[in-house]
Design a protein around this motif. Structure first.
Motif, PDB file in Angstrom:
ATOM      1  N   LYS A   1      66.630  45.152  65.655  1.00 44.60           N
ATOM      2  CA  LYS A   1      65.815  44.365  66.583  1.00 44.60           C
ATOM      3  C   LYS A   1      64.807  43.485  65.854  1.00 44.60           C
ATOM      4  O   LYS A   1      64.226  43.888  64.856  1.00 44.60           O
ATOM      5  CB  LYS A   1      65.024  45.291  67.516  1.00 44.60           C
TER       6      LYS A   1
ATOM      7  N   GLN B   1      61.626  56.775  73.508  1.00 41.98           N
ATOM      8  CA  GLN B   1      61.128  56.570  74.870  1.00 41.98           C
ATOM      9  C   GLN B   1      61.703  55.250  75.372  1.00 41.98           C
ATOM     10  O   GLN B   1      62.720  55.248  76.030  1.00 41.98           O
ATOM     11  CB  GLN B   1      59.607  56.632  74.908  1.00 41.98           C
ATOM     12  N   CYS B   2      61.103  54.138  74.996  1.00 41.03           N
ATOM     13  CA  CYS B   2      61.647  52.860  75.473  1.00 41.03           C
ATOM     14  C   CYS B   2      62.937  52.524  74.747  1.00 41.03           C
ATOM     15  O   CYS B   2      63.786  51.821  75.265  1.00 41.03           O
ATOM     16  CB  CYS B   2      60.622  51.739  75.340  1.00 41.03           C
ATOM     17  N   GLY B   3      63.108  53.017  73.515  1.00 42.68           N
ATOM     18  CA  GLY B   3      64.340  52.814  72.760  1.00 42.68           C
ATOM     19  C   GLY B   3      64.376  51.578  71.890  1.00 42.68           C
ATOM     20  O   GLY B   3      65.312  51.400  71.117  1.00 42.68           O
ATOM     21  N   TYR B   4      63.378  50.715  71.981  1.00 43.08           N
ATOM     22  CA  TYR B   4      63.428  49.467  71.214  1.00 43.08           C
ATOM     23  C   TYR B   4      63.456  49.727  69.707  1.00 43.08           C
ATOM     24  O   TYR B   4      64.240  49.117  68.986  1.00 43.08           O
ATOM     25  CB  TYR B   4      62.247  48.560  71.575  1.00 43.08           C
ATOM     26  N   CYS B   5      62.637  50.637  69.239  1.00 44.69           N
ATOM     27  CA  CYS B   5      62.550  50.908  67.802  1.00 44.69           C
ATOM     28  C   CYS B   5      63.622  51.878  67.326  1.00 44.69           C
ATOM     29  O   CYS B   5      63.798  52.069  66.115  1.00 44.69           O
ATOM     30  CB  CYS B   5      61.173  51.453  67.449  1.00 44.69           C
ATOM     31  N   THR B   6      64.330  52.511  68.240  1.00 48.15           N
ATOM     32  CA  THR B   6      65.232  53.612  67.899  1.00 48.15           C
ATOM     33  C   THR B   6      66.290  53.261  66.854  1.00 48.15           C
ATOM     34  O   THR B   6      66.481  54.038  65.909  1.00 48.15           O
ATOM     35  CB  THR B   6      65.878  54.200  69.168  1.00 48.15           C
TER      36      THR B   6
ATOM     37  N   CYS C   1      56.523  53.023  66.265  1.00 52.25           N
ATOM     38  CA  CYS C   1      56.981  53.322  67.619  1.00 52.25           C
ATOM     39  C   CYS C   1      55.803  53.079  68.551  1.00 52.25           C
ATOM     40  O   CYS C   1      54.824  53.820  68.521  1.00 52.25           O
ATOM     41  CB  CYS C   1      57.453  54.773  67.724  1.00 52.25           C
ATOM     42  N   ARG C   2      55.902  52.047  69.352  1.00 58.58           N
ATOM     43  CA  ARG C   2      54.805  51.711  70.256  1.00 58.58           C
ATOM     44  C   ARG C   2      54.620  52.765  71.347  1.00 58.58           C
ATOM     45  O   ARG C   2      53.575  52.853  71.955  1.00 58.58           O
ATOM     46  CB  ARG C   2      55.038  50.330  70.844  1.00 58.58           C
ATOM     47  N   CYS C   3      55.652  53.557  71.598  1.00 54.92           N
ATOM     48  CA  CYS C   3      55.564  54.598  72.624  1.00 54.92           C
ATOM     49  C   CYS C   3      55.001  55.902  72.057  1.00 54.92           C
ATOM     50  O   CYS C   3      54.777  56.847  72.811  1.00 54.92           O
ATOM     51  CB  CYS C   3      56.938  54.866  73.228  1.00 54.92           C
TER      52      CYS C   3
END
Length: 162
Positions: free
Chosen positions: A47, A107-112, A143-145
């Motif tokens: 990403k 959580q949100c998955g963007y950084c996963t 991880c922003r979450c």
């Protein structure tokens, strides 16, 4: 046939092996590896996060080591072997991917995807012996979450399996 593109000499195709497949791709010398993967190969796991190399969302493996693909010019990766999160697993999920699911390390998955690629490298590099060591070697991935406790637990579990 005119050998120029807009008045510039034509750029030879860039040859990369990505997730086990060879590709000859047109590449402007200014294109990052991240943009090449996403724009030309439709591999959208890595990403664009910060585009400054500080968040780790774009982490991929280049010749077996983790790199921030937003900071790598694609032409410098010519002839290299690139593995993205899409190519990490084979027939079944990779142990790190399974651990991230089992330990709810997202959580949100963007950084996963970047977290998973760094976690795999962390384990392969031998830096997953303690929670503190995992935190240190995963510190380049934000991880922003704030799923950090679960990420550390997932990396530790994957290390035991790998």
């Amino acid at each position: 046939m005119d050998p120029t593109e807009g008045g510039r000499p034509a750029t030879p195709p860039l040859r990369l092996r990505v997730n086990g497949q060879h590709h000859d791709l047109p590449a402007d010398p200014r294109t990052t590896l991240l943009d090449l993967l996403r724009g030309h190969l439709n591999l959208t796991g890595a990403k664009p996060g910060c585009n400054h190399g500080t968040c780790g969302a774009c982490t991929v493996h280049l010749d077996g080591r983790r790199v921030l693909s937003c900071l790598i010019l694609a032409v410098t990766a010519a002839g290299s072997d690139v593995v993205t999160v899409e190519g990490l697993a084979g027939e079944a999920l990779h142990p790190v991917q399974r651990a991230f699911i089992e330990y709810d390390a997202l959580q949100c998955g963007y950084c996963t995807p970047g977290q998973i690629m760094s976690a795999d490298a962390c384990v392969r590099e031998g830096h997953a012996r303690t929670d503190d060591e995992i935190r240190e070697y995963m510190s380049g991935n934000l991880c922003r979450c704030a799923a950090y406790p679960n990420i550390v637990a997932a990396v530790a579990a994957a290390a035991e399996e790998m």
